[in-house]
Write an enzyme that holds these catalytic residues in place. Structure first.
Site, PDB file in Angstrom:
ATOM      1  CG  ASP A 184       0.891  -1.965   6.195  1.00 52.86           C
ATOM      2  OD1 ASP A 184      -0.018  -2.096   7.040  1.00 52.86           O
ATOM      3  OD2 ASP A 184       0.758  -1.330   5.138  1.00 52.86           O
ATOM      4  CD  GLN A 219      -6.637  -4.235   4.597  1.00 53.99           C
ATOM      5  OE1 GLN A 219      -7.555  -4.917   5.058  1.00 53.99           O
ATOM      6  NE2 GLN A 219      -6.838  -3.022   4.121  1.00 53.99           N
ATOM      7  CB  CYS A 275      -3.612   3.419  -1.544  1.00 60.75           C
ATOM      8  SG  CYS A 275      -4.916   4.604  -1.241  1.00 60.75           S
ATOM      9  CE  LYS A 334      -6.968   0.032   6.644  1.00 54.39           C
ATOM     10  NZ  LYS A 334      -7.828   0.518   5.567  1.00 54.39           N
ATOM     11  CG  HIS A 336      -1.864   1.021   1.436  1.00 50.37           C
ATOM     12  ND1 HIS A 336      -1.552   2.291   1.847  1.00 50.37           N
ATOM     13  CD2 HIS A 336      -3.210   1.012   1.247  1.00 50.37           C
ATOM     14  CE1 HIS A 336      -2.663   3.017   1.912  1.00 50.37           C
ATOM     15  NE2 HIS A 336      -3.687   2.260   1.546  1.00 50.37           N
TER      16      HIS A 336
HETATM   17  N1  7TS Z   1      -1.562  -0.452   4.805  1.00 48.36           N
HETATM   18  C1  7TS Z   1      -2.495  -1.249   4.245  1.00 48.36           C
HETATM   19  C2  7TS Z   1      -2.129  -2.646   3.864  1.00 48.36           C
HETATM   20  C3  7TS Z   1      -3.779  -0.750   4.051  1.00 48.36           C
HETATM   21  O1  7TS Z   1      -4.702  -1.544   3.503  1.00 48.36           O
HETATM   22  C4  7TS Z   1      -4.082   0.575   4.447  1.00 48.36           C
HETATM   23  C5  7TS Z   1      -5.428   1.170   4.202  1.00 48.36           C
HETATM   24  C6  7TS Z   1      -3.090   1.336   5.051  1.00 48.36           C
HETATM   25  C7  7TS Z   1      -1.841   0.787   5.204  1.00 48.36           C
HETATM   26  C8  7TS Z   1      -3.343   2.714   5.547  1.00 48.36           C
HETATM   27  O2  7TS Z   1      -4.168   2.692   6.667  1.00 48.36           O
HETATM   28  P1  7TS Z   1      -4.721   4.035   7.308  1.00 48.36           P
HETATM   29  O3  7TS Z   1      -5.629   3.582   8.375  1.00 48.36           O
HETATM   30  O4  7TS Z   1      -3.566   4.809   7.795  1.00 48.36           O
HETATM   31  O5  7TS Z   1      -5.441   4.749   6.198  1.00 48.36           O
HETATM   32  N2  7TS Z   1      -6.111   0.596   3.135  1.00 48.36           N
HETATM   33  C9  7TS Z   1      -7.233   1.075   2.547  1.00 48.36           C
HETATM   34  C10 7TS Z   1      -7.841   0.356   1.520  1.00 48.36           C
HETATM   35  O6  7TS Z   1      -7.441  -0.703   1.060  1.00 48.36           O
HETATM   36  N3  7TS Z   1      -8.916   1.046   1.120  1.00 48.36           N
HETATM   37  O7  7TS Z   1      -9.019   2.153   1.855  1.00 48.36           O
HETATM   38  C11 7TS Z   1      -7.967   2.181   2.754  1.00 48.36           C
END
Ligand code: 7TS
Length: 425
Positions: A216, A219, A382, A242, A139
């Protein structure tokens, strides 16, 4: 709730939907909605999950009864608020395998957690010619900070490629992870392919070469039982939103020795020990990394989300998602013209199911599904470099969580079939 949990023990012999899904679904008021005449089907959980009533109530209760700034007041509310905030930290430490709560830093999200490491540990430790290893399925949150750091420091960014099936291709891994590797930064589970990566195995290899490892877990933690100590990683990042918790709360786990040696990230109140006009010393962990007033209410409510997940049981949750992912892949693969990305074996993937239609743009798929009350995400998720490797401009993505059921998948499949008929395909 308690009665419900008693009914939730997974028994593999029962097959699909062994947990009491109806009762779980009833805990999520947002799901019980008709949108434009259609029952809402929420399949955009990789973007963010919905919140159970206990989490919503925890936010309300906090503001009604306990609101005060933390770590500074000496009155009842300030003490109570501090205690609740710190209680969540202890709970998080336990949830990720029993680490020292001092190793748990609250941030705004995974993105900020990774940036914290890049701007502090990265700035101090990455030098010209050093190698940073990432994977092709990152991501942007675990990619852009390292691209920028590598540019600034004249370091080299190397990547672990992916196979046709959406796994990491380890055939040349000993040429990628070497004694020049300073950092391995990899996702535990892909937000596009659903692939679960062998973090422990790759961490062990990186460690042989003395590298630092950041995973990371945005997910992964919501869907798998994660023990950061057995993974062996130095840093692990994830987001509350999440995993049924509020937005605006992220977690950075870091090994104490590393966090202690790192400079702070945000300078200001509460992260200092002493300040004079020409000298500053830093507070102890974890305060050193939590300058300013944090997102107290949402951290407090995150505790309720963790309890909720624990009561269901992460193993039960995982089993339910594997069953449902299998069901979804089977039914989606039977639709002509549809191509599913990522591994087929549910043991090696999570419930993130990206797909494309040979004839229709993912945005049109998403818009059509939305007209039937079905929420998915379409786009590059992303992960633009991954999209170009897949040879796609975008994908449609349905992503599952604990409250999804077979009926949600049936609605998706029926709508996709209807869509193809509607477009004369
Ligand atoms: N890393 C992964 C693997 C992710 O899926 C996401 C967010 C992030 C980092 C960033 O997380 P945040 O909470 O800081 O935004 N992924 C997604 C997605 O797949 N669709 O919307 C956000």
């Amino acid at each position: 709730m308690e009665q419900k949990i008693k009914n939730m023990q997974h028994s593999p012999s029962v097959g699909l939907l062994p947990i009491d899904l109806e009762r779980i679904r009833a805990d999520f008021p947002i799901l019980d909605q008709i949108i434009d005449g259609n029952q809402l089907v929420y399949l955009d959980n990789a973007a963010t999950t919905q919140k159970p009533r206990v989490v919503i109530n925890a936010i309300i209760e906090y503001y009604r009864k306990y609101n005060a700034n933390i770590h500074r007041g000496l009155h009842y509310l300030a003490e109570k608020s501090t205690e609740m905030y710190e209680h969540t930290r202890i709970h998080v430490a336990d949830f990720i395998g029993g680490v020292d709560p001092k190793e748990v830093i609250f941030t705004r999200g995974t993105t900020e957690a990774i940036n914290l490491v890049a701007y502090t540990w990265g700035e101090e430790n990455i030098k010209e010619g050093d190698e940073i290893v990432i994977t092709e399925m990152e991501h942007h949150a675990n990619l852009v900070p390292w691209i920028q750091l590598a540019k600034k420091k004249k370091a080299i960014l190397k990547r672990i490629p992916i196979t046709f099936c959406g796994h990491l291709d380890q055939s040349n891994i000993n040429e990628i992870i070497t004694s020049k590797t300073k950092l391995l930064a990899l996702t535990h589970m892909s937000n596009v392919l659903g692939t679960i990566n062998p973090v422990a195995e790759l961490t062990a290899l990186a460690k042989k070469h003395g590298a630092v490892v950041l995973a990371d877990g945005a997910q992964a933690v919501p869907h798998l039982k994660v023990d950061v100590k057995s993974l062996g990683v130095d840093f692990y990042a994830f987001s509350s939103h999440k995993m049924l918790g509020p937005t605006g709360v992220g977690i950075l786990y870091g090994k104490k020795e590393l966090l202690e040696a790192m400079p702070p990230f945000n300078m200001g109140g509460e992260m200092i020990r002493e300040v004079s006009f020409d000298h500053v010393t830093w507070a102890e962990l974890p305060n050193k990394f939590e300058g300013g007033t944090p997102n107290i209410a949402d951290v407090v409510a995150f505790d309720a989300a963790l309890h909720y997940l624990e009561e269901i049981g992460m193993d039960n949750l995982r089993q339910h998602e594997m069953d449902l992912t299998k069901y979804a892949i089977e039914h989606l693969s039977a639709i002509p013209g549809l191509e599913i990305q990522g591994p087929r074996e549910v043991e090696q993937r999570g419930g993130v199911i990206s797909f494309t239609d040979n004839d229709l743009h993912p945005h049109d798929i998403s818009t059509f599904l939305d007209s039937k009350g079905i929420a998915i995400r379409a786009g590059h998720h992303c992960a633009q470099p991954l999209m170009s490797i897949l040879g796609k401009i975008a994908t449609a993505r349905a992503s599952l969580y604990i409250y999804n059921n077979e009926a949600d998948i049936d609605a998706l499949v029926k709508a996709l079939k209807g869509m193809r008929r509607y477009f004369g395909l």
